[in-house]
Design a protein around this motif. Structure first.
Motif, PDB file in Angstrom:
ATOM      1  N   THR A 117       0.854  -1.195   0.000  1.00  0.00           N
ATOM      2  CA  THR A 117       0.000   0.000   0.000  1.00  0.00           C
ATOM      3  C   THR A 117       0.881   1.233   0.000  1.00  0.00           C
ATOM      4  O   THR A 117       1.868   1.293   0.737  1.00  0.00           O
ATOM      5  CB  THR A 117      -0.917   0.036   1.239  1.00  0.00           C
ATOM      6  N   ALA A 118       0.520   2.208  -0.831  1.00  0.00           N
ATOM      7  CA  ALA A 118       1.182   3.511  -0.832  1.00  0.00           C
ATOM      8  C   ALA A 118       0.121   4.573  -0.562  1.00  0.00           C
ATOM      9  O   ALA A 118      -0.834   4.700  -1.338  1.00  0.00           O
ATOM     10  CB  ALA A 118       1.871   3.771  -2.172  1.00  0.00           C
ATOM     11  N   ALA A 119       0.263   5.300   0.548  1.00  0.00           N
ATOM     12  CA  ALA A 119      -0.692   6.344   0.908  1.00  0.00           C
ATOM     13  C   ALA A 119      -0.017   7.696   0.761  1.00  0.00           C
ATOM     14  O   ALA A 119       0.963   7.995   1.457  1.00  0.00           O
ATOM     15  CB  ALA A 119      -1.186   6.145   2.341  1.00  0.00           C
ATOM     16  N   HIS A 120      -0.530   8.511  -0.157  1.00  0.00           N
ATOM     17  CA  HIS A 120       0.001   9.849  -0.392  1.00  0.00           C
ATOM     18  C   HIS A 120      -0.881  10.837   0.367  1.00  0.00           C
ATOM     19  O   HIS A 120      -2.062  10.994   0.053  1.00  0.00           O
ATOM     20  CB  HIS A 120       0.028  10.156  -1.879  1.00  0.00           C
ATOM     21  N   VAL A 121      -0.308  11.498   1.366  1.00  0.00           N
ATOM     22  CA  VAL A 121      -1.070  12.284   2.328  1.00  0.00           C
ATOM     23  C   VAL A 121      -0.764  13.767   2.170  1.00  0.00           C
ATOM     24  O   VAL A 121       0.408  14.169   2.106  1.00  0.00           O
ATOM     25  CB  VAL A 121      -0.755  11.835   3.772  1.00  0.00           C
ATOM     26  N   PHE A 122      -1.827  14.571   2.126  1.00  0.00           N
ATOM     27  CA  PHE A 122      -1.689  16.033   2.087  1.00  0.00           C
ATOM     28  C   PHE A 122      -2.534  16.638   3.194  1.00  0.00           C
ATOM     29  O   PHE A 122      -3.690  16.251   3.385  1.00  0.00           O
ATOM     30  CB  PHE A 122      -2.162  16.579   0.735  1.00  0.00           C
TER      31      PHE A 122
ATOM     32  N   GLN B  84       1.418  23.341   6.478  1.00  0.00           N
ATOM     33  CA  GLN B  84       1.074  22.386   5.419  1.00  0.00           C
ATOM     34  C   GLN B  84       2.058  21.230   5.438  1.00  0.00           C
ATOM     35  O   GLN B  84       3.250  21.411   5.686  1.00  0.00           O
ATOM     36  CB  GLN B  84       1.113  23.097   4.072  1.00  0.00           C
ATOM     37  N   GLU B  85       1.548  20.008   5.201  1.00  0.00           N
ATOM     38  CA  GLU B  85       2.426  18.848   5.134  1.00  0.00           C
ATOM     39  C   GLU B  85       2.016  17.961   3.975  1.00  0.00           C
ATOM     40  O   GLU B  85       0.848  17.888   3.603  1.00  0.00           O
ATOM     41  CB  GLU B  85       2.407  18.059   6.445  1.00  0.00           C
ATOM     42  N   ALA B  86       3.017  17.308   3.414  1.00  0.00           N
ATOM     43  CA  ALA B  86       2.774  16.362   2.318  1.00  0.00           C
ATOM     44  C   ALA B  86       3.823  15.266   2.421  1.00  0.00           C
ATOM     45  O   ALA B  86       5.025  15.550   2.453  1.00  0.00           O
ATOM     46  CB  ALA B  86       2.858  17.068   0.971  1.00  0.00           C
ATOM     47  N   TYR B  87       3.368  14.031   2.499  1.00  0.00           N
ATOM     48  CA  TYR B  87       4.300  12.907   2.624  1.00  0.00           C
ATOM     49  C   TYR B  87       3.659  11.647   2.074  1.00  0.00           C
ATOM     50  O   TYR B  87       2.453  11.594   1.802  1.00  0.00           O
ATOM     51  CB  TYR B  87       4.714  12.704   4.086  1.00  0.00           C
ATOM     52  N   THR B  88       4.486  10.614   1.914  1.00  0.00           N
ATOM     53  CA  THR B  88       4.022   9.310   1.456  1.00  0.00           C
ATOM     54  C   THR B  88       4.381   8.267   2.503  1.00  0.00           C
ATOM     55  O   THR B  88       5.516   8.233   2.984  1.00  0.00           O
ATOM     56  CB  THR B  88       4.673   8.928   0.112  1.00  0.00           C
ATOM     57  N   ARG B  89       3.409   7.439   2.868  1.00  0.00           N
ATOM     58  CA  ARG B  89       3.658   6.327   3.778  1.00  0.00           C
ATOM     59  C   ARG B  89       3.521   5.024   2.993  1.00  0.00           C
ATOM     60  O   ARG B  89       2.550   4.830   2.260  1.00  0.00           O
ATOM     61  CB  ARG B  89       2.683   6.345   4.960  1.00  0.00           C
TER      62      ARG B  89
END
Length: 298
Positions: free
Chosen positions: A270-275, A285-290
């Motif tokens: 699973t790849a979750a792209h979070v904004f 503001q934050e943006a990352y991938t888990r």
């Protein structure tokens, strides 16, 4: 994260309180969960159930939309928001409970998806399914997942296409990213594997027993109408080994191969792209991938 509507109009970025675009190795391989401020007139209709959003060139249809009261206020007015869940539009029709049964023999995977209500044009590396059935009152995606397990593979959404890939082939790809080991959480699950990944047996037409992989001590299950290869495939699976967080990597999707500095190469489950805009609590503001990544267990 850029979100547009079907008419091409872009949703204002400051209205997106949070959004998670999730890529999975599942029959519905792309989903969106978002919380959007009620700041523009007409959002009631644009974010209603059944409407389509476009994220990164992929169309997702809203299957749940709820208006919620915000915890913060601006002046004397509470800042309300919409909680939205959307599924990949090309596949979302297969996620609904069936009013009529689906019974197919020697049909392609793409034909099964379309019979279940999906609108996909085809599946890369498609294959024939000897026997498929979805009874009345069941959800087709559950039975599609069973078929994929029997075939020893999974589907993913990449470059605007639904792709079937065998689990072993995931580890023959070129890696798309290298991460340091010290940014990941390791997962040890040997005890759980023995209880949740059984080996299977079936019966041949002659009445003789047909066995899958019995090399490891596991729970045992019976599955009818299966040959030895499918029984072995049913025990083959990806096991979660690490969870990693990195800067936003929107190009990484489920099924990609990740290299770690320690030498391990693991497939993305699973790849979750979070904004997060930070507008709710005045934060940044934050943006990352888990990434949830795993190894292949036979």
């Amino acid at each position: 994260m850029i979100v547009t509507f079907v008419d091409g109009k872009q949703l204002r970025g400051d209205l997106i309180k949070s959004a998670t675009l999730r890529s999975d190795l599942s029959p519905i391989p792309l989903t969106l969960e978002a919380e959007i401020r009620a700041g523009d007139d007409g959002l009631d209709k644009r974010l209603a159930e059944g409407q389509v959003l476009n994220v990164g060139g992929d169309a997702l249809r809203i299957v749940k939309s709820k208006r919620i009261a915000g915890r913060s206020s601006q002046g004397q007015r509470d800042m309300e928001a919409y909680s939205v869940t959307a599924l990949l539009d090309a596949c979302q029709g297969a996620a609904y409970v069936r009013q009529r049964a689906i019974i197919k023999e020697n049909a392609s995977l793409a034909a099964i998806y379309r019979a279940a209500g999906a609108t996909i044009k085809g599946v890369d590396a498609d294959f024939p399914v000897p026997r498929f059935y979805c009874p009345v009152g069941d959800t087709p995606t559950f039975h599609i997942a069973r078929v994929l397990q029997e075939e020893g593979g999974a589907v993913r959404w990449k470059n605007g296409k639904l792709q079937f890939v065998r689990l072993g082939d995931l580890f023959k790809q070129a890696t798309v990213l290298t991460l340091p080991d010290n940014t990941s959480e390791d997962v040890e699950s040997g005890f759980l594997e023995r209880h949740t990944v059984p080996w299977f047996f079936s019966l041949a037409a002659s009445g003789a027993a047909v066995f899958g992989n019995r090399d490891k001590p596991r729970a045992v299950r019976y599955s009818p109408f299966k040959d030895a290869q499918r029984l072995r495939n049913m025990t083959r699976c990806l096991v979660h080994r690490k969870t990693s967080r990195t800067t936003m990597r929107g190009n990484v999707v489920a099924g990609d191969l990740i290299a770690y500095a320690g030498g391990a190469k693991l497939a993305v489950i699973t790849a979750a792209h979070v904004f997060g805009s930070g507008t709710d609590d005045g934060g940044q503001q934050e943006a990352y991938t888990r990434l949830w990544v795993g190894s292949l267990e036979e």
